[in-house]
Design a protein around this motif. Sequence first.
Motif, short mmCIF file in Angstrom:
data_model
loop_
_atom_site.label_atom_id
_atom_site.label_comp_id
_atom_site.label_asym_id
_atom_site.label_seq_id
_atom_site.Cartn_x
_atom_site.Cartn_y
_atom_site.Cartn_z
N ASN A 252 0.86 -1.18 0.00
CA ASN A 252 0.00 0.00 0.00
C ASN A 252 0.90 1.23 0.00
N ASP A 253 1.27 1.66 -1.19
CA ASP A 253 2.29 2.69 -1.31
C ASP A 253 1.64 4.06 -1.47
N TYR A 254 1.18 4.61 -0.38
CA TYR A 254 0.50 5.91 -0.45
C TYR A 254 1.48 7.07 -0.56
N ALA A 255 2.75 6.83 -0.31
CA ALA A 255 3.74 7.90 -0.40
C ALA A 255 4.54 7.83 -1.70
N ASN A 256 4.18 6.92 -2.57
CA ASN A 256 4.87 6.75 -3.85
C ASN A 256 6.38 6.60 -3.69
N MET A 257 6.76 5.64 -2.89
CA MET A 257 8.19 5.42 -2.66
C MET A 257 8.70 4.21 -3.44
N ILE A 258 7.80 3.37 -3.87
CA ILE A 258 8.20 2.11 -4.49
C ILE A 258 7.84 2.13 -5.97
N SER A 259 8.78 1.70 -6.81
CA SER A 259 8.51 1.67 -8.24
C SER A 259 7.51 0.57 -8.58
N ARG A 260 6.84 0.74 -9.69
CA ARG A 260 5.80 -0.21 -10.09
C ARG A 260 6.34 -1.64 -10.18
N GLN A 261 7.53 -1.73 -10.75
CA GLN A 261 8.14 -3.05 -10.95
C GLN A 261 8.40 -3.75 -9.61
N THR A 262 9.00 -2.98 -8.69
CA THR A 262 9.27 -3.53 -7.36
C THR A 262 7.98 -3.90 -6.66
N GLN A 263 6.97 -3.06 -6.87
CA GLN A 263 5.69 -3.31 -6.22
C GLN A 263 5.12 -4.67 -6.61
N SER A 264 5.13 -4.94 -7.91
CA SER A 264 4.53 -6.21 -8.34
C SER A 264 5.40 -7.39 -7.89
N ARG A 265 6.71 -7.15 -7.81
CA ARG A 265 7.59 -8.20 -7.32
C ARG A 265 7.28 -8.51 -5.85
N LEU A 266 7.12 -7.44 -5.06
CA LEU A 266 6.83 -7.62 -3.64
C LEU A 266 5.47 -8.28 -3.44
N GLU A 267 4.50 -7.84 -4.25
CA GLU A 267 3.15 -8.41 -4.16
C GLU A 267 3.21 -9.92 -4.35
N ALA A 268 3.96 -10.33 -5.41
CA ALA A 268 4.04 -11.75 -5.72
C ALA A 268 4.72 -12.52 -4.59
N GLU A 269 5.80 -11.92 -4.07
CA GLU A 269 6.56 -12.57 -3.02
C GLU A 269 5.71 -12.75 -1.75
N LEU A 270 4.98 -11.70 -1.41
CA LEU A 270 4.19 -11.74 -0.18
C LEU A 270 2.99 -12.66 -0.31
N LYS A 271 2.47 -12.71 -1.52
CA LYS A 271 1.33 -13.60 -1.78
C LYS A 271 1.77 -15.05 -1.63
N ALA A 272 2.94 -15.35 -2.19
CA ALA A 272 3.46 -16.71 -2.10
C ALA A 272 3.74 -17.06 -0.64
N PHE A 273 4.25 -16.11 0.09
CA PHE A 273 4.57 -16.33 1.50
C PHE A 273 3.30 -16.63 2.30
N GLU A 274 2.25 -15.89 2.01
CA GLU A 274 1.01 -16.15 2.74
C GLU A 274 0.45 -17.53 2.37
N ARG A 275 0.63 -17.90 1.11
CA ARG A 275 0.08 -19.19 0.69
C ARG A 275 0.76 -20.35 1.40
N THR A 276 2.08 -20.24 1.59
CA THR A 276 2.78 -21.35 2.23
C THR A 276 2.71 -21.27 3.75
N ASP A 277 2.80 -20.08 4.30
CA ASP A 277 2.94 -19.97 5.76
C ASP A 277 1.71 -19.38 6.46
N SER A 278 0.78 -18.86 5.69
CA SER A 278 -0.42 -18.20 6.20
C SER A 278 -0.09 -16.90 6.94
N THR A 279 1.19 -16.58 7.03
CA THR A 279 1.57 -15.31 7.67
C THR A 279 1.36 -14.16 6.69
N GLN A 280 0.71 -13.12 7.17
CA GLN A 280 0.44 -11.97 6.30
C GLN A 280 1.42 -10.85 6.61
N LEU A 281 2.11 -10.41 5.59
CA LEU A 281 3.00 -9.26 5.73
C LEU A 281 2.50 -8.18 4.79
#
Lengths: 320, 194
Positions: A63-92
């Motif tokens: 949730n980048d309300y301050a526009n600090m993260i580039s679009r590319q990094t954002q989608s990378r982080l989204e994918a990473e965090l989604k995968a993490f939640e799927r395996t560990d159920s931990t939400q970051l």
Amino acid sequence: MPAVDLAVEQDMTIDRMKDHELHCGLRVFSSPLLIVFLIGFLAFFLADGAHALDVPPLKGYVNDYANMISRQTQSRLEAELKAFERTDSTQLVILTVPSLDGETIEGFSIKVAEAWKIGQKGRDNGIIFLVAAREKRIRIEVGRGLEGRLTDLTAGRIIDLVVKPRFKRGDFNGGFVAGTSALIDATKGEFKAEEARPARKGRSFSPMLTLLLFAGIGLLFLGSFSRVAGGIAGAIGLPGIAFLTLGPSMITLVLLGLLGLAMGILLPFLFSGTGHGRGGGMFFPGGGFFGTGGGGDFNSGGGFGGGGGDFGGGGASGDW
Amino acid sequence: MKRAAMHLVLLFVIFSIAGCGYNTMQRNEEAVKAAWGNVEAAYQRRNDLIPNLVEVVKAYAKHERETLQAVTEARGKVGSIQAGKDIVGDPKAFARFQEAQASMSSALSRLLVVAERYPDLKANQNFRDLQVQLEGTENRINVARTRYNSAVQEFNTSIRIFPNSLTNKLLLHLTPREPFKAEAGAEKAPQVKF
């Protein structure tokens, strides 16, 4: 969801107001601004409780309300965090805000945690990685269930050693990526995602429903003795239940009293099996009406959302 | 027959009203107890950190005996107050608890101010770790106190509003609980800064 829309609108309003204050100086009370202010004011009251004012809506993992993260990094982080939640159920979840508006980052962070409820209910395995751009403050808010693995000390070290140096260099993308990986590494394996998780926590019936059921049985029972008794019970019971569960105004209570009187007299009659089946259908919508009146404090929208995780103020803060 | 029905009406009314209020109050009292447990745990956490902190500071700042002693004494005082569930229902014990924790807070912030004067101490990794932990603990205390206060507010309201107040008077005899008040001169948590 109207509440979410309003919150977005209101956030934008606040930003615009700030711009105006900066640029217009004394012309603060010009009429367009006044309208904007009024909309913001209305949004404040409609936006479901006082806490919702400052907490931005939860859009996704990033949730980048301050526009600090580039679009590319954002989608990378989204994918990473989604995968993490799927395996560990931990939400970051990552949140950046332009400014804290004079609030401490700890105070704001716990408000976000209480509003978003990141993490699964009962496991309390949520993490919020919060950055305030103007104040240059970082906070990692750790859910209760992860406090053992991700201690304040570990969180503090991740901020100091991993995030801070990169932020100092102006490498925000790198800071978020490295910080996220460090947080994932620290909490990996603490929880495992179950094969098939129950979709949503099933909330138990509201007390009103139970009471109405009870009242209905009571009315039937009493009304079968005498109509007067049924009527009195209905006249007292229905507004009583409404008062206890909804707390409406006097007029509503009186009206409900009359309705209850009618129901108390007629309900047993309808159920006595004298072929008035259609009448019974007429009275049940009444129950439906009360049902809709009572609910409405759910704020979970479609798509991404917190699972009801609890936070107790664990974590660490830092600046850069 | 009619009289029996009237009795039943009365019984029904009493149960529908008293029953609900009864449960609400019980639930709220348990919520207060749980919130208090968290407050105690957070304070206990702070207390557990103090011996280590004192040790580290002692190694670098031997001359600050007074400040160190004040912290140790405050810790002793906090420990001597039997922290238990009865504190919540007893305004006097609650005031004592709050006072002891407040003096602990001020002794601790004095210690941290003193530590500022010792660059070697500030650079010590052990000390820095303790500071992070202390910071986290102070934040937990804040959160726990706020939540305790809102639980207390809900509980106190629930025993005062109408049908509940009657139930309480007749059956439960619950007394209002004390919320935390802002401590004089300690509106902010002690600032732990490098």
